[in-house]
Write a protein that holds these residues in place. Structure first.
Motif, PDB file in Angstrom:
ATOM      1  N   ASP A   1       0.853  -1.179   0.000  1.00  0.00           N
ATOM      2  CA  ASP A   1       0.000   0.000   0.000  1.00  0.00           C
ATOM      3  C   ASP A   1       0.896   1.239   0.000  1.00  0.00           C
ATOM      4  O   ASP A   1       1.541   1.544   1.001  1.00  0.00           O
ATOM      5  CB  ASP A   1      -0.920  -0.008   1.223  1.00  0.00           C
ATOM      6  CG  ASP A   1      -1.836   1.202   1.301  1.00  0.00           C
ATOM      7  OD1 ASP A   1      -1.762   2.079   0.409  1.00  0.00           O
ATOM      8  OD2 ASP A   1      -2.627   1.273   2.257  1.00  0.00           O
ATOM      9  N   LEU A   2       0.957   1.931  -1.127  1.00  0.00           N
ATOM     10  CA  LEU A   2       1.813   3.112  -1.240  1.00  0.00           C
ATOM     11  C   LEU A   2       1.405   4.226  -0.284  1.00  0.00           C
ATOM     12  O   LEU A   2       2.249   5.001   0.158  1.00  0.00           O
ATOM     13  CB  LEU A   2       1.808   3.659  -2.667  1.00  0.00           C
ATOM     14  CG  LEU A   2       2.712   2.978  -3.675  1.00  0.00           C
ATOM     15  CD1 LEU A   2       2.706   3.752  -4.990  1.00  0.00           C
ATOM     16  CD2 LEU A   2       4.118   2.825  -3.180  1.00  0.00           C
ATOM     17  N   SER A   3       0.128   4.309   0.070  1.00  0.00           N
ATOM     18  CA  SER A   3      -0.300   5.363   0.989  1.00  0.00           C
ATOM     19  C   SER A   3       0.319   5.157   2.374  1.00  0.00           C
ATOM     20  O   SER A   3       0.683   6.130   3.044  1.00  0.00           O
ATOM     21  CB  SER A   3      -1.827   5.448   1.081  1.00  0.00           C
ATOM     22  OG  SER A   3      -2.371   4.314   1.726  1.00  0.00           O
ATOM     23  N   LEU A   4       0.467   3.918   2.796  1.00  0.00           N
ATOM     24  CA  LEU A   4       1.119   3.640   4.087  1.00  0.00           C
ATOM     25  C   LEU A   4       2.611   3.972   4.022  1.00  0.00           C
ATOM     26  O   LEU A   4       3.168   4.534   4.969  1.00  0.00           O
ATOM     27  CB  LEU A   4       0.927   2.184   4.497  1.00  0.00           C
ATOM     28  CG  LEU A   4      -0.487   1.779   4.883  1.00  0.00           C
ATOM     29  CD1 LEU A   4      -0.537   0.294   5.238  1.00  0.00           C
ATOM     30  CD2 LEU A   4      -1.010   2.625   6.032  1.00  0.00           C
TER      31      LEU A   4
ATOM     32  N   THR B   1       0.593  15.275   3.344  1.00  0.00           N
ATOM     33  CA  THR B   1       0.348  14.043   2.591  1.00  0.00           C
ATOM     34  C   THR B   1      -1.122  13.671   2.734  1.00  0.00           C
ATOM     35  O   THR B   1      -1.736  13.921   3.764  1.00  0.00           O
ATOM     36  CB  THR B   1       1.223  12.872   3.089  1.00  0.00           C
ATOM     37  OG1 THR B   1       0.913  12.593   4.445  1.00  0.00           O
ATOM     38  CG2 THR B   1       2.697  13.190   2.956  1.00  0.00           C
ATOM     39  N   TYR B   2      -1.658  13.066   1.688  1.00  0.00           N
ATOM     40  CA  TYR B   2      -3.034  12.607   1.744  1.00  0.00           C
ATOM     41  C   TYR B   2      -3.261  11.578   0.651  1.00  0.00           C
ATOM     42  O   TYR B   2      -2.432  11.409  -0.247  1.00  0.00           O
ATOM     43  CB  TYR B   2      -4.026  13.768   1.650  1.00  0.00           C
ATOM     44  CG  TYR B   2      -3.769  14.741   0.519  1.00  0.00           C
ATOM     45  CD1 TYR B   2      -4.460  14.628  -0.681  1.00  0.00           C
ATOM     46  CD2 TYR B   2      -2.844  15.765   0.644  1.00  0.00           C
ATOM     47  CE1 TYR B   2      -4.227  15.515  -1.718  1.00  0.00           C
ATOM     48  CE2 TYR B   2      -2.610  16.656  -0.390  1.00  0.00           C
ATOM     49  CZ  TYR B   2      -3.301  16.529  -1.564  1.00  0.00           C
ATOM     50  OH  TYR B   2      -3.074  17.400  -2.587  1.00  0.00           O
TER      51      TYR B   2
ATOM     52  N   VAL C   1       5.763  21.155   0.618  1.00  0.00           N
ATOM     53  CA  VAL C   1       5.792  19.867  -0.076  1.00  0.00           C
ATOM     54  C   VAL C   1       4.420  19.236   0.117  1.00  0.00           C
ATOM     55  O   VAL C   1       3.871  19.259   1.222  1.00  0.00           O
ATOM     56  CB  VAL C   1       6.873  18.925   0.509  1.00  0.00           C
ATOM     57  CG1 VAL C   1       6.754  17.524  -0.082  1.00  0.00           C
ATOM     58  CG2 VAL C   1       8.266  19.483   0.280  1.00  0.00           C
ATOM     59  N   TRP C   2       3.872  18.696  -0.942  1.00  0.00           N
ATOM     60  CA  TRP C   2       2.623  17.968  -0.838  1.00  0.00           C
ATOM     61  C   TRP C   2       2.781  16.671  -1.613  1.00  0.00           C
ATOM     62  O   TRP C   2       3.440  16.613  -2.643  1.00  0.00           O
ATOM     63  CB  TRP C   2       1.437  18.796  -1.343  1.00  0.00           C
ATOM     64  CG  TRP C   2       1.655  19.368  -2.705  1.00  0.00           C
ATOM     65  CD1 TRP C   2       1.284  18.826  -3.897  1.00  0.00           C
ATOM     66  CD2 TRP C   2       2.351  20.588  -3.026  1.00  0.00           C
ATOM     67  NE1 TRP C   2       1.697  19.635  -4.930  1.00  0.00           N
ATOM     68  CE2 TRP C   2       2.346  20.727  -4.429  1.00  0.00           C
ATOM     69  CE3 TRP C   2       2.966  21.569  -2.248  1.00  0.00           C
ATOM     70  CZ2 TRP C   2       2.949  21.797  -5.072  1.00  0.00           C
ATOM     71  CZ3 TRP C   2       3.549  22.640  -2.903  1.00  0.00           C
ATOM     72  CH2 TRP C   2       3.527  22.749  -4.291  1.00  0.00           C
ATOM     73  N   ALA C   3       2.195  15.634  -1.062  1.00  0.00           N
ATOM     74  CA  ALA C   3       2.290  14.322  -1.696  1.00  0.00           C
ATOM     75  C   ALA C   3       0.966  13.600  -1.504  1.00  0.00           C
ATOM     76  O   ALA C   3       0.335  13.712  -0.454  1.00  0.00           O
ATOM     77  CB  ALA C   3       3.428  13.515  -1.087  1.00  0.00           C
ATOM     78  N   ARG C   4       0.572  12.874  -2.536  1.00  0.00           N
ATOM     79  CA  ARG C   4      -0.691  12.147  -2.435  1.00  0.00           C
ATOM     80  C   ARG C   4      -0.649  10.887  -3.288  1.00  0.00           C
ATOM     81  O   ARG C   4       0.194  10.760  -4.183  1.00  0.00           O
ATOM     82  CB  ARG C   4      -1.858  13.030  -2.844  1.00  0.00           C
ATOM     83  CG  ARG C   4      -1.928  13.339  -4.318  1.00  0.00           C
ATOM     84  CD  ARG C   4      -3.118  14.258  -4.633  1.00  0.00           C
ATOM     85  NE  ARG C   4      -3.311  14.444  -6.047  1.00  0.00           N
ATOM     86  CZ  ARG C   4      -2.710  15.381  -6.780  1.00  0.00           C
ATOM     87  NH1 ARG C   4      -1.853  16.207  -6.222  1.00  0.00           N
ATOM     88  NH2 ARG C   4      -2.964  15.478  -8.073  1.00  0.00           N
ATOM     89  N   THR C   5      -1.581  10.009  -2.985  1.00  0.00           N
ATOM     90  CA  THR C   5      -1.786   8.828  -3.810  1.00  0.00           C
ATOM     91  C   THR C   5      -3.160   8.953  -4.460  1.00  0.00           C
ATOM     92  O   THR C   5      -4.092   9.488  -3.856  1.00  0.00           O
ATOM     93  CB  THR C   5      -1.724   7.529  -2.974  1.00  0.00           C
ATOM     94  OG1 THR C   5      -2.659   7.619  -1.894  1.00  0.00           O
ATOM     95  CG2 THR C   5      -0.328   7.293  -2.429  1.00  0.00           C
TER      96      THR C   5
ATOM     97  N   ILE D   1       2.101  11.129  -6.329  1.00  0.00           N
ATOM     98  CA  ILE D   1       2.419  12.465  -6.840  1.00  0.00           C
ATOM     99  C   ILE D   1       3.070  13.264  -5.721  1.00  0.00           C
ATOM    100  O   ILE D   1       2.540  13.337  -4.613  1.00  0.00           O
ATOM    101  CB  ILE D   1       1.145  13.195  -7.309  1.00  0.00           C
ATOM    102  CG1 ILE D   1       0.435  12.368  -8.383  1.00  0.00           C
ATOM    103  CG2 ILE D   1       1.487  14.592  -7.820  1.00  0.00           C
ATOM    104  CD1 ILE D   1      -1.002  12.756  -8.600  1.00  0.00           C
ATOM    105  N   VAL D   2       4.234  13.829  -5.997  1.00  0.00           N
ATOM    106  CA  VAL D   2       4.942  14.665  -5.031  1.00  0.00           C
ATOM    107  C   VAL D   2       5.278  15.987  -5.714  1.00  0.00           C
ATOM    108  O   VAL D   2       5.852  15.998  -6.803  1.00  0.00           O
ATOM    109  CB  VAL D   2       6.234  13.986  -4.526  1.00  0.00           C
ATOM    110  CG1 VAL D   2       6.983  14.888  -3.550  1.00  0.00           C
ATOM    111  CG2 VAL D   2       5.928  12.636  -3.876  1.00  0.00           C
ATOM    112  N   GLY D   3       4.913  17.081  -5.071  1.00  0.00           N
ATOM    113  CA  GLY D   3       5.210  18.404  -5.605  1.00  0.00           C
ATOM    114  C   GLY D   3       5.845  19.273  -4.543  1.00  0.00           C
ATOM    115  O   GLY D   3       5.722  19.001  -3.346  1.00  0.00           O
ATOM    116  N   ASN D   4       6.544  20.303  -4.993  1.00  0.00           N
ATOM    117  CA  ASN D   4       7.158  21.226  -4.040  1.00  0.00           C
ATOM    118  C   ASN D   4       7.262  22.621  -4.620  1.00  0.00           C
ATOM    119  O   ASN D   4       7.050  22.838  -5.805  1.00  0.00           O
ATOM    120  CB  ASN D   4       8.542  20.720  -3.592  1.00  0.00           C
ATOM    121  CG  ASN D   4       9.613  20.857  -4.643  1.00  0.00           C
ATOM    122  OD1 ASN D   4       9.356  20.957  -5.832  1.00  0.00           O
ATOM    123  ND2 ASN D   4      10.852  20.847  -4.213  1.00  0.00           N
TER     124      ASN D   4
END
Length: 188
Positions: free
Chosen positions: A39-42, A64-65, A100-104, A114-117
């Protein structure tokens, strides 16, 4: 004598890091890993928790979300992917008050990390070279950041070893957006 020992220690640590990076690159290239449900979210939550002190030290907000994002692959390599993407997004950011924000995201047949900064605006021709081995962004030398320039090359190989696609795009306001699209796991 102490400064010589410090320099020798730094050179030794760098050599070990480079060797480990090359081994990771080789392992991903050869697909020599056991696949399991992941599970990539974990993994993203674990990476964020691990890197939160670094983000706070550098005055970077970290968000992250995303829901369950089941993939199939090497847990160790996918952990490396999520951790390195977040680490890079924190380190290569604005000098203060960066984000930084990251999400699945889960699609019918794929999952996406997805990771952005925030950060410098990078030229498209520089961005297109960032996944090539031994390439570095423009600020690496003058900012004191060290590395062999293998980080994104390794991540690209990890994603490709999992039959996925890694893309990097500049953000108009500065910084980058990195996307790793992988086939969905059995439950996806």
């Amino acid at each position: 004598m102490d400064s010589l020992l410090d320099r020798l220690h730094a050179v030794n640590v760098r050599a070990v890091d480079l060797t480990e990076a090359q081994l990771m690159l080789s392992r991903a290239d050869q697909k020599t890993f056991t696949s399991e449900p992941v599970d990539l979210s974990l993994l993203l939550d674990e990476a964020a928790e691990t890197l939160l002190p670094l983000a706070e030290k550098r005055r970077v907000s970290l968000h992250t979300y995303g829901g369950v994002a089941d993939a199939v692959g090497s847990r160790a390599l996918l952990r490396q992917l999520t951790t390195n993407l977040l680490h890079n997004a924190i380190i290569h950011n604005l000098p203060e008050d960066g984000r930084v924000w990251a999400r699945t995201e889960v699609g019918q047949w794929s999952i996406e990390l997805i990771v952005g900064n925030t950060g410098e605006t990078l030229a498209p021709d520089l961005i297109s070279t960032l996944t090539e081995p031994f390439q570095r962004g423009t600020d690496r030398v003058r900012s004191g950041l060290v590395g062999a320039g293998l980080g994104l090359a390794i991540l690209k190989n990890i994603v490709q070893a999992h039959d996925g696609i890694l893309t990097i795009a500049g953000r108009p306001a500065g910084g980058i957006r990195v996307s790793a699209v992988l086939p969905a796991g059995v439950g996806g």
